[in-house]
Scaffold this motif. Structure first.
Motif, PDB file in Angstrom:
ATOM      1  N   ALA A   1     -80.073 -19.318 -22.027  1.00 29.33           N
ATOM      2  CA  ALA A   1     -79.203 -18.769 -23.062  1.00 29.33           C
ATOM      3  C   ALA A   1     -79.865 -17.536 -23.666  1.00 29.33           C
ATOM      4  O   ALA A   1     -81.087 -17.502 -23.870  1.00 29.33           O
ATOM      5  CB  ALA A   1     -78.927 -19.812 -24.135  1.00 29.33           C
ATOM      6  N   THR A   2     -79.044 -16.517 -23.979  1.00 33.93           N
ATOM      7  CA  THR A   2     -79.552 -15.260 -24.505  1.00 33.93           C
ATOM      8  C   THR A   2     -78.658 -14.780 -25.629  1.00 33.93           C
ATOM      9  O   THR A   2     -77.421 -14.857 -25.538  1.00 33.93           O
ATOM     10  CB  THR A   2     -79.597 -14.181 -23.412  1.00 33.93           C
ATOM     11  OG1 THR A   2     -80.410 -14.635 -22.331  1.00 33.93           O
ATOM     12  CG2 THR A   2     -80.172 -12.885 -23.945  1.00 33.93           C
TER      13      THR A   2
ATOM     14  N   THR B   1     -80.658 -23.662 -17.062  1.00 34.08           N
ATOM     15  CA  THR B   1     -79.756 -22.987 -17.991  1.00 34.08           C
ATOM     16  C   THR B   1     -80.567 -22.049 -18.867  1.00 34.08           C
ATOM     17  O   THR B   1     -81.562 -22.463 -19.469  1.00 34.08           O
ATOM     18  CB  THR B   1     -79.008 -24.000 -18.870  1.00 34.08           C
ATOM     19  OG1 THR B   1     -78.307 -24.914 -18.036  1.00 34.08           O
ATOM     20  CG2 THR B   1     -78.028 -23.286 -19.779  1.00 34.08           C
TER      21      THR B   1
ATOM     22  N   VAL C   1     -75.124 -16.578 -21.065  1.00 30.69           N
ATOM     23  CA  VAL C   1     -75.674 -17.822 -20.564  1.00 30.69           C
ATOM     24  C   VAL C   1     -75.643 -17.768 -19.042  1.00 30.69           C
ATOM     25  O   VAL C   1     -74.688 -17.267 -18.443  1.00 30.69           O
ATOM     26  CB  VAL C   1     -74.889 -19.051 -21.090  1.00 30.69           C
ATOM     27  CG1 VAL C   1     -73.430 -19.001 -20.664  1.00 30.69           C
ATOM     28  CG2 VAL C   1     -75.537 -20.351 -20.637  1.00 30.69           C
TER      29      VAL C   1
ATOM     30  N   ASP D   1     -84.164 -15.637 -26.132  1.00 28.42           N
ATOM     31  CA  ASP D   1     -83.723 -16.344 -24.937  1.00 28.42           C
ATOM     32  C   ASP D   1     -84.532 -17.632 -24.780  1.00 28.42           C
ATOM     33  O   ASP D   1     -85.679 -17.723 -25.219  1.00 28.42           O
ATOM     34  CB  ASP D   1     -83.857 -15.463 -23.689  1.00 28.42           C
ATOM     35  CG  ASP D   1     -85.293 -15.131 -23.361  1.00 28.42           C
ATOM     36  OD1 ASP D   1     -85.937 -15.923 -22.646  1.00 28.42           O
ATOM     37  OD2 ASP D   1     -85.788 -14.076 -23.821  1.00 28.42           O
TER      38      ASP D   1
END
Length: 696
Positions: free
Chosen positions: A404-405, A402, A434, A391
């Protein structure tokens, strides 16, 4: 004219090891053998301070003859007063006449004569002992009259000979010999406060606890409990080690409540620091029958667990391993189907990678049911898994956050004694997600405001075999998992397909210490998932509406709540907690509402409130209460009331509690309790006690 003389007694008392300091209005020396001090005298020696009207020191006898009023304070806080005295120059040995000894500003001992010996022992003759306020010749609320008392200052013990316990001057109990701790003692072997307990099933009984010290780090508490229907011995053992501690509580009873007269229980727990960041925790719980704990008021647990766990947490690693054995006390459950044996181990390690964080993990768990049953009632499951998750969070110049993963899990299952599943199962679950947050803040003269809208998008799929769900049968929907990749609490159940979550949180922080937060949220899914129950809030493609918030006020009031609403605004779940603490009030209240859900074994709707608290009506009076009420059944479940009265020398506690629920093993019952504690014989003194005043 007042003299100020720092006079060293050492030349006159050769045996004295430390000089004493004497201050007086006048000091004269007669024949080189006698020193006479008169007027406003103060003597200091090794932390002991004495004031008197006149002191005569005789060198040949090395004695002080003192004329009162005499006032002596010792380094440990004890106070001695007397009319006249004969002491050595160090004020440690001698005789005081018409004396009074006050220990820890609590316990008063008035005697015709006090003999001091070895700087440690005080022997009092014809003594009256009390911690109550004494008004002239009027008898105090309680007192102990004794022919002789020996006070051992080093051991902190009082030894009584020929003692009478009196209430308002009336003798009630004669004690030929008795030993009690003085108020300076934290732990001492001896009797503790007796307690009278009355129940519907056991009758009126007496508990007489006896505390035994086994050194500085161990102790035992033995409590015989006798009533018309039981003979019980309760025991508690505690020991502190350099790196941990253990505690064991147990009881054995011979009663008339069951056909098997021998009943009992044992609870044990402990924690140890093994070094290197490893912590070992364990607890063990067992009882002879399902009703014993409730019959005797030891616990209201309806499931027992015996567990051992090993944990290690560092900046970038987590290790947790545990083994638990469950024993049910419920009428509608069997031990062999709980499941009774659960074991699991988890290891995670974090690394910095690609501008974010990479977490690698390995885990395993096992669930074992014993017996010949097949299907869900006899299924044994073992799982081994590995995972990798990455992440990263970006902050745009506009303030948009933001995250993200990316996550990949792989599991292998071995399933035994099952009908619907093969023995060996494998699967893989990739997940992408996300999250966008856009915090908006504003400062005013009285508070800080934060409004944060958030959107979370996620996708995952399952490749391989369907597996049995053992650890995610009761998922819930709350603010903690609104934006999570999954709403399932365990590893077995998986959210699949595309989904999105919308959330809005408002937070206000007041300048005076107030704090308010309110959250709205909802989840949208590509497909409905069968793993969610009707009360989980996530049964359909659109979840129920989540509303949650809390209020914290500087006056000590805290309110928190969570609700789930369907589209027609019918509540599915509602929870509320209230906590209010002031100098005179400690109040806690809770409410819960849940609709019926057969998938989790709840056949009826639950609507119940509970409350408990303590109100200090005055320095002398306090009332405590607790209650639990079933709104659906329109009947109470439990109720309790306690009343405390106290003054400077005594505390009286009276309590009554009622359990209305019943089962095949437990009947409704009412308990009564009474205890009376005398101030002055323990170090746990209570501040703020009301003090009696003398009136004409």
């Amino acid at each position: 004219m007042r003299w100020l003389l720092l006079f060293l007694l050492l030349p006159f008392a050769a045996v004295a090891q430390t000089p004493a300091t004497l201050i007086a209005d006048s000091v004269t020396v007669e024949g080189g053998e006698r020193l006479i001090a008169r007027g406003n005298i103060e003597v200091f020696a090794d932390g002991t301070r004495m004031s008197a009207a006149q002191i005569t020191y005789d060198r040949p006898s090395d004695r002080l003859t003192i004329a009162g009023p005499i006032f002596i304070t010792t380094p440990d806080g004890a106070i001695l007063t007397a009319d006249r005295a004969t002491l050595d120059p160090r004020l440690e040995n001698g005789v005081l006449l018409g004396a009074r000894l006050v220990l820890n500003q609590q316990l008063q001992l008035a005697a015709n004569q006090i003999d001091r010996a070895e700087g440690r022992y005080s022997q009092l003759y014809k003594t009256a002992v009390t911690s109550c306020h004494v008004c002239g010749g009027k008898a105090p609320l309680w007192e102990i009259r004794a022919r002789r008392i020996v006070h051992d200052e080093d051991a902190g013990q009082l030894y009584f000979t020929g003692a009478q316990f009196r209430v308002a001057g009336v003798p009630l109990v004669y004690l030929p010999r008795v030993r009690l701790p003085d108020p300076t003692v934290d732990r001492a072997t001896g009797l503790l406060i007796p307690r009278i307990r009355s129940t519907d099933r056991l009758g009126v009984g007496l508990k007489l606890p006896y505390f035994i010290t086994l050194g500085d780090h161990r102790d035992v508490l033995l409590t015989p409990y006798i009533s018309p229907n039981t003979r019980t011995l309760e025991a508690r053992y505690r020991q502190a080690f350099l790196r941990g501690d253990i505690s064991i509580s147990a009881a054995v009873s011979d009663d008339t409540l069951t056909a098997d007269n021998q009943r009992g229980y044992i609870f044990a727990e402990g924690t140890f620091d093994l070094g290197g960041g490893y912590t070992l925790n364990f607890d063990a719980e067992a009882t002879t029958d399902d009703a014993y704990l409730l019959d005797y008021g030891y616990s209201d647990k309806d499931r027992l667990d015996t567990a051992i766990s090993l944990t290690r947490v560092t900046d970038n690693t987590l290790l947790n391993a545990s083994f638990t054995y469950y024993q049910t006390l419920r009428d509608d459950e069997l031990n062999r189907t709980l499941p009774p044996i659960v074991a699991d181990v988890t290891y995670d390690r974090r690394f910095a990678a690609l501008g974010g964080t990479l977490t690698l993990g390995a885990s395993g768990d096992a669930i074992i049911r014993y017996g010949d049953a097949t299907g869900d009632d006899g299924r044994d499951v073992t799982r081994l898994g590995a995972s990798a998750a990455w992440d990263r969070t970006w902050v745009a110049s506009s303030g948009l956050l933001t995250t993200a993963t990316a996550d990949l899990r792989a599991d292998w299952y071995q399933v035994n004694d099952a009908v619907a599943f093969a023995q060996d199962l494998t699967r893989a679950v990739p997940t992408l997600g996300v999250t966008f947050r856009y915090p908006l803040s504003k400062q005013t003269a009285n508070a800080s405001h934060l409004l944060e809208p958030a959107v979370a998008l996620a996708w995952s799929d399952l490749y391989g075999d369907a597996v049995p769900n053992e650890d995610s049968t009761r998922p819930e929907f709350d603010t903690a998992n609104l934006l999570s990749l999954t709403r399932f609490p365990g590893d077995d159940a998986v959210e699949t397909g595309g989904r999105g979550a919308l959330g809005l949180t408002y937070t206000r922080v007041g300048r005076g210490g107030s704090h308010t937060s309110l959250t709205f949220g909802r989840i949208f899914r590509q497909d409905a998932l069968p793993g969610f129950t009707v009360t989980s809030g996530n049964r359909d493609t659109r979840s129920d509406w989540l509303v949650a918030g809390h209020v914290l006020l500087p006056q000590g009031l805290r309110i928190a709540g969570r609700s789930l609403f369907a589209d027609d605004f019918q509540p599915v779940l509602a929870q509320a907690l209230v906590d209010w603490q002031t100098e005179t009030l400690n109040l806690g209240a809770a409410y819960i509402y849940q609709i019926a859900d057969g998938e989790v074994g709840r056949s009826d709707t639950v609507s119940e409130w509970s409350v408990d608290g303590t109100v200090r009506l005055s320095p002398a009076w306090a009332v405590s209460f607790d209650a639990r009420y079933d709104i659906i059944a329109d009947a109470p479940a439990t109720a309790g009331l306690g009343v405390e009265w106290r003054n400077e020398c005594v505390t009286v506690d009276l309590s009554v509690s009622r359990r209305y629920t019943s089962s095949t093993t437990v009947d409704p019952s009412t308990d009564y309790g009474l205890s009376v504690s005398l101030a002055g014989f323990s170090a746990a003194s209570v501040t703020g006690r009301p003090t009696a005043r003398c009136t004409q």
